[in-house]
Structures are given as structure tokens and as C-alpha cells.
Write a protein that holds these residues in place. Sequence first.
Motif, PDB file in Angstrom:
ATOM      1  N   ASP A  42       0.777  -1.148  -0.015  1.00 17.13           N
ATOM      2  CA  ASP A  42      -0.078  -0.036   0.054  1.00 17.13           C
ATOM      3  C   ASP A  42       0.903   1.175   0.100  1.00 17.13           C
ATOM      4  OD1 ASP A  42      -2.641  -0.837  -0.200  1.00 17.13           O
ATOM      5  OD2 ASP A  42      -2.711  -1.185   1.877  1.00 17.13           O
ATOM      6  N   LEU A  71      -5.064   6.373   2.256  1.00 12.49           N
ATOM      7  CA  LEU A  71      -4.450   5.302   3.108  1.00 12.49           C
ATOM      8  C   LEU A  71      -4.890   5.715   4.585  1.00 12.49           C
ATOM      9  CD1 LEU A  71      -2.521   3.196   3.412  1.00 12.49           C
ATOM     10  CD2 LEU A  71      -0.681   4.905   4.114  1.00 12.49           C
ATOM     11  N   ARG A  90      -8.766   4.604   4.537  1.00 10.97           N
ATOM     12  CA  ARG A  90      -8.672   3.176   4.619  1.00 10.97           C
ATOM     13  C   ARG A  90      -8.453   2.718   6.017  1.00 10.97           C
ATOM     14  NH1 ARG A  90      -5.703   0.438  -0.787  1.00 10.97           N
ATOM     15  NH2 ARG A  90      -6.590   1.827  -2.278  1.00 10.97           N
ATOM     16  N   ALA A  91      -7.428   3.250   6.629  1.00 11.76           N
ATOM     17  CA  ALA A  91      -7.087   2.935   8.143  1.00 11.76           C
ATOM     18  C   ALA A  91      -8.291   3.153   8.969  1.00 11.76           C
ATOM     19  CB  ALA A  91      -6.061   3.536   8.647  1.00 11.76           C
ATOM     20  N   TYR A 146     -11.515   3.120   7.816  1.00 13.33           N
ATOM     21  CA  TYR A 146     -12.656   2.161   7.666  1.00 13.33           C
ATOM     22  C   TYR A 146     -12.181   1.126   8.350  1.00 13.33           C
ATOM     23  CZ  TYR A 146     -14.946  -1.343   5.032  1.00 13.33           C
ATOM     24  OH  TYR A 146     -15.730  -2.628   4.412  1.00 13.33           O
ATOM     25  N   PHE A 147     -11.011   0.352   8.373  1.00 15.99           N
ATOM     26  CA  PHE A 147     -10.683  -0.790   9.216  1.00 15.99           C
ATOM     27  C   PHE A 147     -10.616  -0.654  10.746  1.00 15.99           C
ATOM     28  CE2 PHE A 147      -8.822  -1.835   5.024  1.00 15.99           C
ATOM     29  CZ  PHE A 147      -9.624  -3.148   4.764  1.00 15.99           C
ATOM     30  N   ILE A 157      -8.358   0.965  12.510  1.00 17.22           N
ATOM     31  CA  ILE A 157      -7.263   1.285  13.149  1.00 17.22           C
ATOM     32  C   ILE A 157      -6.992   2.642  13.993  1.00 17.22           C
ATOM     33  CG2 ILE A 157      -4.923   1.440  12.586  1.00 17.22           C
ATOM     34  CD1 ILE A 157      -5.275   0.166   9.911  1.00 17.22           C
ATOM     35  N   LEU A 204       1.073   3.412   8.659  1.00 17.48           N
ATOM     36  CA  LEU A 204      -0.121   2.734   8.489  1.00 17.48           C
ATOM     37  C   LEU A 204      -0.116   1.840   7.330  1.00 17.48           C
ATOM     38  CD1 LEU A 204      -2.608   5.951   8.559  1.00 17.48           C
ATOM     39  CD2 LEU A 204      -2.021   4.173  10.331  1.00 17.48           C
ATOM     40  N   HIS A 205       0.648   2.017   6.286  1.00 17.33           N
ATOM     41  CA  HIS A 205       0.568   1.171   5.164  1.00 17.33           C
ATOM     42  C   HIS A 205       0.528  -0.156   5.210  1.00 17.33           C
ATOM     43  CE1 HIS A 205       5.079   1.709   5.760  1.00 17.33           C
ATOM     44  NE2 HIS A 205       5.130   0.335   5.053  1.00 17.33           N
ATOM     45  N   VAL A 219      -2.807  -1.436   7.462  1.00 13.63           N
ATOM     46  CA  VAL A 219      -3.856  -1.253   6.184  1.00 13.63           C
ATOM     47  C   VAL A 219      -3.814  -2.488   5.304  1.00 13.63           C
ATOM     48  CG1 VAL A 219      -5.068  -0.255   4.198  1.00 13.63           C
ATOM     49  CG2 VAL A 219      -4.069   1.030   6.473  1.00 13.63           C
ATOM     50  N   ARG A 229      -4.931  -6.036   6.543  1.00 14.62           N
ATOM     51  CA  ARG A 229      -6.477  -5.931   6.542  1.00 14.62           C
ATOM     52  C   ARG A 229      -7.002  -6.152   5.257  1.00 14.62           C
ATOM     53  NH1 ARG A 229      -4.198  -3.693  10.929  1.00 14.62           N
ATOM     54  NH2 ARG A 229      -5.316  -3.449  12.951  1.00 14.62           N
ATOM     55  N   GLU A 230      -6.300  -5.721   4.382  1.00 19.13           N
ATOM     56  CA  GLU A 230      -7.082  -5.804   2.929  1.00 19.13           C
ATOM     57  C   GLU A 230      -6.453  -7.204   2.094  1.00 19.13           C
ATOM     58  OE1 GLU A 230      -7.134  -1.260   1.332  1.00 19.13           O
ATOM     59  OE2 GLU A 230      -5.327  -2.354   1.115  1.00 19.13           O
TER      60      GLU A 230
END
Length: 224
Positions: free
Chosen positions: A83, A91, A94-95, A97-98, A100, A113-114, A117, A120-121
Amino acid sequence: MAKSTKSKDVEMWRPKKNEGVEYEPWQRLTLMRVEADTRSQLASRRHRLDHTLAVARTSEHLAVLYGVDPFLARLAGLLHDWDKVVPKDELIARAQYFGIDMGVPLESVEPLLHGMVAARELPERYPHIPHEVWHAIACHTSAAEDMNPLDMVLFVADGIEPLRRASEGIQHTRDLVGKVSLEDVFWNAFVGGIIFVLQTGRYLYPHTIEIYNTLAANRARRAR
């Protein structure tokens, strides 16, 4: 002269492909597929792709050296920066969304974060890859209190891969490989990373202090 020195350094730290590793046919196919996917994912960032492939080779090398599963180590190396091509705002989204939660605004720790993330993806894309790989990828930037050998292998490989410029701290970590335990090599890399953050005036993730204290206490107990 500088170009020659860098080339020599790269050759010294570039593990041979599949050095002494006998992969099962399905493992070879999996590695080929994941590497092809990674090359496609990072195609727009050649420097990042070169780094990723070097980390994968170095992870495999360290795994062989320290008795860790080289298949899992190479997979973790191939996927650890998946990521890195994602724009910062996306990014962070997305974090969120998950779910984090870093305990601080995610904008402050975006560089960490990459891996979290991706961990989880990517299991949905690669459901056959064991959880251990995702754990290693999730903590390869921040480390964690519960680092296992695979986690340490990826963390160290990310820091000493042959294309990374050899600062004094990085070279010291490289010099320890094969001479001290994996735990000691990791500790040196982890502490060196903290020193680098402090020396360059960068933001230090607050939980890093807790991780350091936990790891330091564990090392002290083992030394008794």
C-alpha cells in the motif's frame, strides 16, 4: 568511486535467490504469483519495487540463517509495502474504515499505516496465506510488544536490504547478522530506528515508548 562502493555493498548484501531453499511446487507457484502481483502493484514506483524485491530476498536470507520459515519470510517481504503507492489521504481513509486506532490522529502516524492497512486488506485477496505473514506486515514499521521471529526477520530486512543507503546505524545492524541472535539483531535495528527519529526531529509515535519498555524488560528478564 561512490558508485563502485555502492555496487560492492549491494552485492555483499544481496542474498542469492532461493539460497539452499527447497520449496514445494505449490510454494514456488505461490511466490511467483505474489511476486508478479507485487511487480504490477508497484510498477509506477520503480524505487519502491526494487526495495520490495530486495527486502524479500533479504528476509529469505535471514530466515535461512536464523531457522525461520523462508517461504513465509519471502511472502512477507514481497507484500510488506503493497500500500505504499496509495495516496496519503486515501490510506488514512482506509485505516479509518478498518478501525485502526493509534491513540493519536492518524495524520501524525501516516508513515506507519501502510503495513497495518495491507494486513487487513490482503487476506481477502490471498486467503491461503497464514496469519503470521499479516502480523509481520502489520508491525514492520512500528514493531510490537509481541514480536515473533518472523516479525523480527521482516523488520530487520526492511532496514538492512542492500539498496538502502548504509548509515552508521544500518551498517552496525548488518555487521551483527550471523554473529549474534536474531533477537539481538532486531533489538539493535529497533533502537537504531528510534535514535534516527530523534536525531532527525521526526514525530515519535507515543506507543513506541511502551513497546521499547516492554521489550527492554523482557530482555532484562532473559539475561538474568
